[in-house]
Scaffold this motif. Structure first.
Motif, PDB file in Angstrom:
ATOM      1  N   GLY A  13     -18.051  43.810 -36.662  1.00  0.00           N
ATOM      2  CA  GLY A  13     -19.729  44.012 -35.787  1.00  0.00           C
ATOM      3  C   GLY A  13     -20.405  44.894 -36.326  1.00  0.00           C
ATOM      4  O   GLY A  13     -21.274  45.449 -35.758  1.00  0.00           O
ATOM      5  N   LYS A  14     -20.023  45.466 -37.430  1.00  0.00           N
ATOM      6  CA  LYS A  14     -20.807  46.622 -38.010  1.00  0.00           C
ATOM      7  C   LYS A  14     -22.277  46.449 -38.155  1.00  0.00           C
ATOM      8  O   LYS A  14     -23.070  47.031 -37.759  1.00  0.00           O
ATOM      9  CB  LYS A  14     -20.337  47.070 -39.232  1.00  0.00           C
ATOM     10  CG  LYS A  14     -20.096  48.420 -39.768  1.00  0.00           C
ATOM     11  CD  LYS A  14     -19.216  48.794 -40.655  1.00  0.00           C
ATOM     12  CE  LYS A  14     -19.708  47.780 -42.071  1.00  0.00           C
ATOM     13  NZ  LYS A  14     -20.816  47.792 -42.552  1.00  0.00           N
ATOM     14  N   SER A  15     -22.636  45.479 -38.746  1.00  0.00           N
ATOM     15  CA  SER A  15     -24.060  44.995 -39.021  1.00  0.00           C
ATOM     16  C   SER A  15     -24.726  44.824 -37.651  1.00  0.00           C
ATOM     17  O   SER A  15     -26.055  45.231 -37.680  1.00  0.00           O
ATOM     18  CB  SER A  15     -24.152  43.792 -39.928  1.00  0.00           C
ATOM     19  OG  SER A  15     -23.093  43.764 -40.673  1.00  0.00           O
ATOM     20  N   MET A 115     -16.897  44.967 -29.529  1.00  0.00           N
ATOM     21  CA  MET A 115     -16.354  43.827 -29.050  1.00  0.00           C
ATOM     22  C   MET A 115     -15.535  43.888 -27.756  1.00  0.00           C
ATOM     23  O   MET A 115     -14.638  43.422 -27.414  1.00  0.00           O
ATOM     24  CB  MET A 115     -15.583  42.967 -29.909  1.00  0.00           C
ATOM     25  CG  MET A 115     -16.411  43.096 -31.452  1.00  0.00           C
ATOM     26  SD  MET A 115     -16.061  41.387 -32.028  1.00  0.00           S
ATOM     27  CE  MET A 115     -16.767  41.649 -33.825  1.00  0.00           C
ATOM     28  N   ALA A 144     -21.915  45.692 -29.377  1.00  0.00           N
ATOM     29  CA  ALA A 144     -23.027  45.561 -30.099  1.00  0.00           C
ATOM     30  C   ALA A 144     -23.812  44.419 -29.964  1.00  0.00           C
ATOM     31  O   ALA A 144     -24.919  44.600 -29.982  1.00  0.00           O
ATOM     32  CB  ALA A 144     -22.631  45.736 -31.694  1.00  0.00           C
ATOM     33  N   TYR A 146     -24.212  42.393 -27.199  1.00  0.00           N
ATOM     34  CA  TYR A 146     -24.956  42.600 -25.954  1.00  0.00           C
ATOM     35  C   TYR A 146     -25.502  43.900 -25.544  1.00  0.00           C
ATOM     36  O   TYR A 146     -26.253  44.393 -24.438  1.00  0.00           O
ATOM     37  CB  TYR A 146     -24.403  42.136 -24.881  1.00  0.00           C
ATOM     38  CG  TYR A 146     -23.621  40.640 -25.156  1.00  0.00           C
ATOM     39  CD1 TYR A 146     -24.678  39.456 -25.192  1.00  0.00           C
ATOM     40  CD2 TYR A 146     -22.571  40.419 -25.706  1.00  0.00           C
ATOM     41  CE1 TYR A 146     -24.270  38.289 -25.527  1.00  0.00           C
ATOM     42  CE2 TYR A 146     -21.940  39.162 -26.081  1.00  0.00           C
ATOM     43  CZ  TYR A 146     -22.855  38.082 -25.694  1.00  0.00           C
ATOM     44  OH  TYR A 146     -22.618  36.837 -26.208  1.00  0.00           O
TER      45      TYR A 146
END
Ligand SMILES: Nc1nc2c(ncn2[C@@H]2O[C@H](COP(=O)(O)OP(=O)(O)O)[C@@H](O)[C@H]2O)c(=O)[nH]1
Lengths: 600, 76
Positions: A13-15, A115, A144, A146
Motif C-alpha cells: 500500500g505504498k502508493s 492495512m 493508508a 482509509y
C-alpha cells in the motif's frame, strides 16, 4: 529541503500511502541514471516543506530485481534524510526484515504498519510499542486507504526528522551481507513472537471463495474474457462519444474563434497556427478521455487484485511468448487504443518484460486503424467478403504480435531474468478516491511527457504538406509529394503509389487522419471520394495498403508514449524500425504474390 | 522422504525441507516467506501446465512449475 524516501515491499500500500500524503501534488522527477518513473512531491511537515519520494517496491535490499537495483542506486547516489518504510500488517511475519535491513544503513527510519484495518478484521493484534522498542525506531499503525493513523505518522516523522542531523547512507549496499541478514532474521522472529498475535486458525475468507470461482480451471478463463470484454466496452464505447465531443469542440473553437482572430495574418501563418500547432494540441487532447477512462477501469482491475489472477490464468499460454498474463491484458486493451495500453505496462516491474510487451502492443489493431480499414473495405470489397477481409486483418495483427514476441523474447534486453513469483493479494474494493486519482494522475503524466513530441510531429507533417510556399496542400509539388515520389522505388513494389504514400505520411500523425488526408489529396469528399478510390485502386493494392497501414509505425502518440515510458531512444528507434521493416516485407510478399497469381 | 513442490495435490500441505534455487529466485522466495521448516499448501494449479497457486503463512503466491521444482518438501 529535507528529503524523505518512501520504501516498502510490493503490495504494502505504498502508493496508496504516497497519494494520501501528497494528494495531487506529485510529479515525475528526473533522476540521473534511473530508468523508471519516480514520483516526488513537496509536502508541509512540522512547519517545513519536505520532499517525499516514492521508490519502487522491493522485497530485499540486497535482491537482484530491476527495482531492487534502482532503489540501491538511488540510495547510494542521493542524499536522504529519512526513510519511511511501509509494511503490511497482515504479513508482518515476513516483512520485518526489510525495515531492519534499512535501519542498518544508518539513516533514521520510521515504520508505518499499514492495512491495520485488514489485520483487525482477521483478528490479529499488533503491539506497535513493543515493535518500536525492539526495532529502536518509531512505529505507527495506519490504514493508508482509509486515512487512519495519518496524523500520528506525520507527527512521528516530523519529530524524527527534526531530531537528526543530515547524513547519507553509508553502508555499502551492493555487497551482499548474508551473515548480517541471517542475524536480522533471527531477531525478527523473536520480535514477532512478542509483538504480533495471529489467530490460530483463520476462517475461510471471501477471497478464498471468490478464487474458487474466478481461478477455476474451467470457468476461470471464460469469466476472464467476459470481464475483459466488459472493461474494453466500458473504456472504448464510453470513450468514443466523449472523444467525438472533444474533437467537435476543438474543431468549433478553431473555426469560430481562432480563425477569425487570425483573420489579418498571412494564410500560411494562419494555417500553421490553426492546423499545425492547434491541430497538435487537439491531437493530444483527443487521448485524454480514453486515458482517463482506461485508468479508471485499470485502477479497479488492479486494486481489486484481479490483475494477478489474470496472470495466473493466462500464464500457460503467455510464458511461451516470453510474456505474462498482464502483458496479455495490455495487448487486448491495445485493440482499443495503444497509448493507454503502453502506459499500463508499468504494472510489470521487470524492465525486460515491459519492453517486450511494449514492442508487441503497437501491433494491436486499434480503433483508429479500424476506421481506415472500414472505409477502404467498404469502398473496394463486396459486402459478402468484407467481413472476411476485416477478420484476416485481425488475424494478421495477432500473428505479427506473436511473431515479434517469439523473435525478440530471447534477445538481450527483452529476456526477463526475474523469477515469476507473483503475490496474490486478497480481493479488495477500491475506493472512488483511488480510482479518480489514478485516472487524473496518468493523464497528467501523458500530457507532461508526450505532448511535446506529438505537437512537434503534427507541425512537421503540416509543414511537409504545405511547403514550399504556394503549393496545393499535399499536392505533388509539396515536400510530402516530393518525398512520396522519392519513395516510389521502395513503395511501388507494394502497389502503393505516390498519392497513397502521402496518405501514409499523414497516417504517421494518427491513423484516423488517413481518410481525411485522402480527401485532401484527391480533392474529393464523401461518396465522391469513395467512388474515386474504388475506381483508381484494385483490391490487391488496397489490401496491400491496409497491411502496410496495420503494421507500420504506430501513430505519433504511440511513439511519444513509447519514448516517455521506455526513457530510451534506442528502444524507441527499434520500436519504429522493426514494424516498418515487417510492414514492408509483409506488403511486398502479399502484393507480389497476389499480382502474379491473379495476373493483374 | 523428500519430494518437489510440484508433486503436491491441490489442498495438500507439507513442510519445506530445502530450497535449491539460483540466487535471484532464492532471494525472492525468502522474501516471500519460503524458508525450510515452514508449512506450505497447494491451493490449485492452472490448466495446461500453468502456474501453481500456493499459500505460505498469510501470503498467497503464484509460481511457475519450473521454479517450483526447486522447492523440496517433507511430510508434516
Ligand atoms: N484494506 C486496506 N487496503 C489497502 C490499504 N492500503 C492500500 N490498500 C490496498 O492494497 C492494494 C495495494 O496498494 P498499492 O498502494 O498499490 O501498493 P504498493 O504496491 O505497495 O504500491 C491496493 O488495492 C490498495 O487499495 C489499507 O490501509 N487498507
Amino acid at each position: 529541503m529535507k528529503r524523505i524516501a518512501l520504501l516498502g515491499m510490493p503490495n504494502t500500500g505504498k502508493s496508496t500511502l504516497f497519494n494520501r500524503l501528497t494528494g495531487a501534488a506529485a510529479r515525475v522527477g528526473n533522476w540521473p541514471g534511473i530508468t523508471v518513473d519516480l514520483l516526488a512531491a513537496k509536502i508541509p511537515l512540522g512547519g517545513n516543506l519536505v520532499e517525499l519520494i516514492d521508490l519502487p517496491g522491493i522485497y530485499d535490499l540486497h535482491g537482484y530485481s530491476d527495482d531492487e537495483r534502482v532503489v540501491r542506486h538511488f540510495l547510494e547516489a542521493q542524499p536522504i534524510d529519512l526513510l519511511l518504510v511501509a509494511v503490511n500488517a497482515v504479513q508482518l511475519e515476513r516483512q520485518l526484515v526489510l525495515p531492519m535491513q534499512l535501519a542498518e544503513l544508518g539513516l533514521p527510519v520510521v515504520m508505518a504498519v499499514n492495512m491495520i484495518d485488514e489485520a483487525r478484521k482477521l483478528g490479529m493484534s499488533v503491539d506497535t510499542e513493543r515493535l518500536a522498542a525492539g526495532l529502536g525506531l518509531p512505529v505507527v499503525a495506519i490504514s493508508a486507504k482509509y486515512g487512519e493513523g495519518q496524523a500520528q505518522l506525520l507527527t512521528a516523522t516530523a519529530e524524527t526528522l527534526g531530531a537528526t542531523p543530515p547524513q547519507r547512507a553509508e553502508a555499502e549496499l551492493a555487497r551482499a551481507r548474508l551473515a548480517a541478514d541471517d542475524q536480522i532474521e533471527a531477531r525478527a522472529a523473536a520480535l514477532l513472537d512478542s509483538a504480533v498475535s495471529m489467530p490460530r486458525v483463520v476462517p475461510e475468507q471471501i477471497s478464498d471463495r471468490l478464487d474458487k470461482l474466478l481461478m477455476h480451471n474451467a470457468w476461470g478463463l471464460p469469466l476472464f474474457f467476459l470481464a475483459m470484454l466488459g472493461v474494453f466496452a466500458g473504456v472504448f464505447w464510453l470513450g468514443a462519444p466523449i472523444q467525438d465531443l472533444m474533437k467537435n469542440g476543438f474543431g468549433w473553437f478553431g473555426a469560430a474563434a481562432l480563425q477569425p482572430a487570425l483573420a489579418g495574418t498571412p494564410e500560411l501563418l494562419r494555417g500553421f497556427i490553426v492546423e499545425g500547432l492547434y491541430g497538435g494540441i487537439s491531437t493530444v487532447a483527443a487521448f485524454v478521455p480514453v486515458i482517463v477512462l482506461f485508468f479508471f477501469f485499470m485502477a479497479v482491475v488492479e486494486d481489486s487484485g484481479y490483475l494477478s489472477r489474470a496472470a495466473y490464468l493466462m500464464d500457460a499460454l503467455m510464458s511461451r511468448m516470453g510474456l505474462d498474463g498482464r502483458s496479455f491484458v495490455m495487448l487486448l486493451m491495445g485493440f482499443g487504443c495503444n497509448v493507454p495500453a503502453l502506459m499500463g505496462t508499468r504494472v510489470m516491474r521487470s524492465r525486460a518484460l515491459r519492453l517486450l510487451s511494449m514492442i508487441v502492443i503497437p501491433f494491436s489493431l486499434c480503433s483508429a486503424r479500424l476506421q481506415v480499414f472500414l472505409f477502404i473495405i467498404g469502398a473496394l470489397f463486396a459486402p459478402a467478403v468484407a467481413p472476411l477481409v476485416l477478420m484476416s486483418l485481425y488475424l494478421l495483427s495477432f500473428a505479427t504480435a506473436f511473431i515479434t514476441a517469439v523473435l525478440f523474447r530471447r534477445s538481450e534486453g527483452f529476456r526477463s531474468e526475474e523469477p515469476f513469483v507473483i503475490e496474490l493479494p486478497p480481493y479488495r474494493l477500491p475506493t472512488l478516491r483511488q480510482v479518480w486519482m489514478r485516472g487524473w494522475l496518468e493523464v497528467r503524466h501523458f500530457m507532461a511527457r508526450a505532448s511535446k513530441i506529438i505537437v512537434s510531429g503534427v507541425v512537421v507533417v503540416w509543414l511537409l504538406t504545405h511547403l514550399p510556399y504556394g503549393v496545393a496542400p499535399a499536392g505533388a509539388e509539396s515536400y510530402a509529394g516530393i518525398l512520396g515520389h522519392w519513395m516510389q522505388p521502395v513503395l511501388g513494389p507494394l502497389g502503393i503509389d505516390e498519392k497513397l504514400t502521402i496518405a501514409l505520411i499523414f497516417g504517421f500523425v494518427a491513423k484516423e487522419v488517413v481518410i481525411g488526408a485522402l480527401a485532401v489529396i484527391y480533392g474529393l469528399d464523401g461518396n465522391a471520394l469513395t467512388a474515386h478510390i474504388a475506381g483508381s485502386l484494385n483490391g490487391v493494392q488496397a489490401y496491400s495498403f491496409m497491411i502496410f497501414c496495420l503494421i507500420y509505425t504506430p501513430c505519433l502518440s504511440t511513439i511519444a508514449t513509447l519514448k516517455a515510458e521506455s526513457r530510451s531512444l534506442r528502444f524507441t528507434a527499434l520500436a519504429l524500425a522493426w514494424p516498418l521493416a515487417l510492414a514492408w516485407t509483409a506488403s511486398f510478399a502479399f502484393y507480389q504474390t497476389a499480382t502474379r497469381l491473379l495476373g493483374t | 522422504m523428500s519430494r518437489p513442490l510440484t508433486s503436491l495435490a491441490p489442498g495438500e500441505e507439507a513442510q519445506i525441507s530445502k530450497i535449491h534455487a539460483a540466487e535471484a529466485l532464492y532471494h525472492r522466495l525468502t522474501a516471500l516467506g519460503f524458508r525450510s521448516g515452514r508449512p506450505i499448501r497447494l491451493l490449485r494449479r492452472a490448466a495446461f501446465r500453468g502456474p501453481l497457486h500456493i499459500r505460505i503463512g498469510s501470503t498467497d503466491v503464484i509460481i511457475r512449475a519450473s521454479d517450483a521444482r526447486c522447492i523440496e518438501l517433507v511430510a508434516i
